[in-house]
Design a protein around this motif. Sequence first.
Motif, PDB file in Angstrom:
ATOM      1  N   VAL A  35       0.835  -1.204   0.000  1.00 21.91           N
ATOM      2  CA  VAL A  35       0.000   0.000   0.000  1.00 21.91           C
ATOM      3  C   VAL A  35       0.868   1.252   0.000  1.00 21.91           C
ATOM      4  N   ASP A  36       1.967   1.231   0.747  1.00 24.89           N
ATOM      5  CA  ASP A  36       2.866   2.386   0.772  1.00 24.89           C
ATOM      6  C   ASP A  36       3.489   2.654  -0.595  1.00 24.89           C
ATOM      7  N   ARG A  37       3.691   1.613  -1.364  1.00 21.37           N
ATOM      8  CA  ARG A  37       4.317   1.770  -2.690  1.00 21.37           C
ATOM      9  C   ARG A  37       3.323   2.253  -3.744  1.00 21.37           C
ATOM     10  N   LEU A  38       2.070   2.073  -3.488  1.00 22.22           N
ATOM     11  CA  LEU A  38       1.051   2.510  -4.442  1.00 22.22           C
ATOM     12  C   LEU A  38       0.711   3.975  -4.192  1.00 22.22           C
ATOM     13  N   ASP A  39       0.507   4.711  -5.232  1.00 21.72           N
ATOM     14  CA  ASP A  39       0.152   6.126  -5.145  1.00 21.72           C
ATOM     15  C   ASP A  39      -1.360   6.229  -4.940  1.00 21.72           C
ATOM     16  N   ARG A  40      -1.788   6.780  -3.828  1.00 16.01           N
ATOM     17  CA  ARG A  40      -3.210   6.852  -3.490  1.00 16.01           C
ATOM     18  C   ARG A  40      -4.041   7.564  -4.562  1.00 16.01           C
ATOM     19  N   ARG A  41      -3.469   8.536  -5.225  1.00 12.45           N
ATOM     20  CA  ARG A  41      -4.231   9.262  -6.244  1.00 12.45           C
ATOM     21  C   ARG A  41      -4.544   8.390  -7.452  1.00 12.45           C
ATOM     22  N   TRP A  42      -3.586   7.555  -7.849  1.00 14.13           N
ATOM     23  CA  TRP A  42      -3.738   6.774  -9.068  1.00 14.13           C
ATOM     24  C   TRP A  42      -4.117   5.333  -8.806  1.00 14.13           C
ATOM     25  N   ALA A  43      -3.864   4.848  -7.599  1.00 13.67           N
ATOM     26  CA  ALA A  43      -4.106   3.433  -7.313  1.00 13.67           C
ATOM     27  C   ALA A  43      -5.101   3.236  -6.178  1.00 13.67           C
TER      28      ALA A  43
END
Length: 154
Positions: A35-43
């Motif tokens: 989750v930390d590696r994923l960008d909250r805006r895009w993922a």
Amino acid sequence: MLIDLFAERTDWTYYDRLKVATPNDEWDHVVDTIVDRLDRRWAAETIVEIYLREERIEDAFETVTDVQDLDLFEAYIDQLGDHDPAAYFDAYRREIKNAAADASRRKYYRQVAEHLQTIRTLGRDRRFENLVSFLRDEYSNRPAFLDELEKVGV
């Protein structure tokens, strides 16, 4: 390596393989790393899906309400709307009001009206009617908007 592959490609096969290969006592940490590696805006949708798979409903709920994306609210209303209907309604309502304020063409008015249909399913009747009344009053100078509200029956 599987963490990187999943984060880059969001291929659920990598996620499943990673889960099988990770000891149970380390899995929560691995999920948090992904989750930390994923960008909250895009993922955001992928993050919500991860949380739902892991039965971390509160985290999924928080992600949806923090991201401020009408389509995300609509996509997860069935899975998360019952978790805390009042909070979900309030967050969704804020985004609907923002979208209505930003709308300038019929296409966007129609989207707002469709989201009003969706939010209605949360069953907050009085609050829903107050929202619709507010929007009708606030944008009474936008006949196309009022027309779209009528078309969807709100």
